[in-house]
Design a protein around this motif. Structure first.
Motif, PDB file in Angstrom:
ATOM      1  N   VAL A  15       0.860  -1.183   0.000  1.00  0.00           N
ATOM      2  CA  VAL A  15       0.000   0.000   0.000  1.00  0.00           C
ATOM      3  C   VAL A  15       0.898   1.235   0.000  1.00  0.00           C
ATOM      4  O   VAL A  15       1.681   1.441   0.929  1.00  0.00           O
ATOM      5  CB  VAL A  15      -0.939   0.010   1.223  1.00  0.00           C
ATOM      6  CG1 VAL A  15      -1.812   1.264   1.204  1.00  0.00           C
ATOM      7  CG2 VAL A  15      -1.803  -1.242   1.248  1.00  0.00           C
TER       8      VAL A  15
ATOM      9  N   GLU B 268      -3.296   0.124  -3.521  1.00  0.00           N
ATOM     10  CA  GLU B 268      -2.571  -1.136  -3.438  1.00  0.00           C
ATOM     11  C   GLU B 268      -1.764  -1.374  -4.707  1.00  0.00           C
ATOM     12  O   GLU B 268      -2.259  -1.190  -5.814  1.00  0.00           O
ATOM     13  CB  GLU B 268      -3.537  -2.305  -3.205  1.00  0.00           C
ATOM     14  CG  GLU B 268      -3.935  -2.487  -1.764  1.00  0.00           C
ATOM     15  CD  GLU B 268      -4.400  -3.908  -1.486  1.00  0.00           C
ATOM     16  OE1 GLU B 268      -4.497  -4.693  -2.446  1.00  0.00           O
ATOM     17  OE2 GLU B 268      -4.652  -4.227  -0.314  1.00  0.00           O
TER      18      GLU B 268
ATOM     19  N   HIS C  37      -2.425   5.410  -0.585  1.00  0.00           N
ATOM     20  CA  HIS C  37      -3.405   4.415  -0.151  1.00  0.00           C
ATOM     21  C   HIS C  37      -3.959   3.585  -1.318  1.00  0.00           C
ATOM     22  O   HIS C  37      -5.090   3.118  -1.261  1.00  0.00           O
ATOM     23  CB  HIS C  37      -4.556   5.076   0.610  1.00  0.00           C
ATOM     24  CG  HIS C  37      -4.096   5.926   1.757  1.00  0.00           C
ATOM     25  ND1 HIS C  37      -3.513   5.401   2.887  1.00  0.00           N
ATOM     26  CD2 HIS C  37      -4.109   7.275   1.928  1.00  0.00           C
ATOM     27  CE1 HIS C  37      -3.199   6.380   3.718  1.00  0.00           C
ATOM     28  NE2 HIS C  37      -3.549   7.529   3.170  1.00  0.00           N
TER      29      HIS C  37
END
Length: 409
Positions: A207, A213, A211
């Motif tokens: 991450v 992935e 924020h």
């Protein structure tokens, strides 16, 4: 026996699905299907995508271009409940089928650090396998080219680590999560590379600060050094020791300067070849081989200066007095002892009664005497320079090779 098999097949076997059944299934699945909406039971539960990577080959790794290219297949799996069906309604055994990516929702997965330009991994012309439970499996075989900054500190005995980063833009971890099915690549179909040996691989998610992935494919590889030792390191070492032979070359040949310049140019050519292969960057470090070649260049220039300095003594006439310090230096280098002669013949020195300095060889049983001349002074300096530069060149090469051996172990 054959008749019994026919009877068993008639009573026990079921009819298989037909093309009409599969066509009807595709129509039912795609009718009213909105591929713009991601799958999921509800919006509060993120969709999990399981990912696996099958590595086929390492196409290239260019230090100068900071580029890596690998051939492989990225496999993605997820569940879409809208694509589930009951096999009994379609011939009884239609448990899986294939649908075009353009007809269903697929993650807009892109490579974050492409070498050329951004493009999505799953293209519209591809197909995905769909099971009756709504499980979707897509594989994307492709050539993946990404940027990878090389650390050439220990070139050509270096190891490199490259990472390919994938992510789905505009979707947060609350919407979608990327999870590797395996922590390493599947390398059953991998074909070995001639220049690089892959030592380990890693597949994991991360991450980032925004924020999002990221799915990261990490490759650790080590350079195969046999070619570089035979074609680069050994020739450089041989040329180093060719340089000092200039002090053994007879001054009467008149080729000392030409020989020194030729070998120095050869070292410069090797330095140019290495510079063309390496990136034009100073971080994290410049290659130690570059420093070694720089020292070789400096030693080559120093040898040329020493050759010019030493040749001046050979061209001095004997009627010019040799300073006492030079005579002592010559005696020390030539390993002979001093003898004072008060009266000598006119035939030998051209002036009766003139004192002269002679050297007698220290070898046992030798009584041969000779007068120190400017030619002897030049020869003494040649021996001194030969030993001095030999020590420097051996030290330079041994220091480099020991450092590389320690790193390689």
């Amino acid at each position: 026996m054959r008749g019994l098999l026919v009877v068993l097949c008639y009573f026990c076997c079921v009819n298989g699905y037909t093309i009409q059944d599969q066509t009807q299934l595709h129509t039912n699945l795609t009718t009213g299907y909105d591929r713009r909406v991601r799958p999921g039971i509800d919006r509060t539960t993120p969709l999990q995508i399981d990912i696996k990577f099958y590595l086929t080959s390492l196409k290239e790794f260019s230090e100068g271009l900071s580029k890596i290219g690998i051939v492989g297949s990225l496999s993605l799996e997820w569940t879409d409940s809208r694509l589930a069906w009951n096999p009994t309604n379609y011939g009884g055994d239609l448990y899986d089928t294939t649908l075009f990516i353009s007809d269903i929702w697929v993650p807009f997965l892109v490579l974050m650090n492409p070498y050329d330009k951004f493009r999505k991994v799953l293209l519209d012309g591809m197909s995905c396998e769909v099971s009756s439970k709504g499980e979707v499996s897509c594989s994307s075989p492709d050539l993946y080219e990404a940027t990878c900054d090389a650390d050439v500190t220990y070139y050509p005995f270096d190891s490199q680590t490259c990472t390919l980063k994938f992510y789905v833009p505009a979707l947060n971890p609350s919407d979608i999560i990327l999870r590797p099915k395996s922590s390493t690549f599947d390398m059953l179909l991998y074909e070995e590379n001639g220049l690089w040996s892959i030592t380990s691989t890693r597949l994991y998610y991360h991450v980032n600060v925004y924020h999002f992935e990221e799915l990261q494919l990490e490759i650790n590889m080590k350079r195969r050094t046999a070619y570089y030792i035979a074609g680069l390191i050994l020739p450089i070492c041989f040329m180093n020791f060719l340089q000092i032979l200039v002090f053994a070359l007879p001054v009467e040949s008149g080729e000392r300067m030409g020989f020194s310049i030729t070998v120095l140019l050869a070292v410069a050519v090797f330095l140019t070849i290495i510079q063309d292969k390496l990136p034009e960057a100073s971080e994290p470090n410049v290659s130690y081989l570059t420093y070694k070649l720089l020292v070789d260049m400096l030693l080559g220039c120093a040898m040329m200066i020493a050759v010019v300095f030493g040749m001046n003594f050979y061209h001095k006439t004997d009627d010019k007095e040799i300073p006492a310090r030079l005579k002592s230096f010559t005696r020390g280098v030539m390993m002979c002892r001093k003898r004072k002669i008060s009266t000598v013949s006119i035939e030998k020195y051209g002036d009766t009664g003139k004192s002269a300095v002679e050297c007698v060889n220290d070898d046992a049983g030798s009584d041969v005497t000779w007068t120190v001349t400017w030619n002897d002074v030049g020869l003494a300096f040649d021996r001194l320079f030969l030993f001095f530069f030999l020590v420097l060149l051996v030290s330079n090469n041994l220091l480099y090779l020991v450092m590389m051996a320690v790193i390689g172990s």
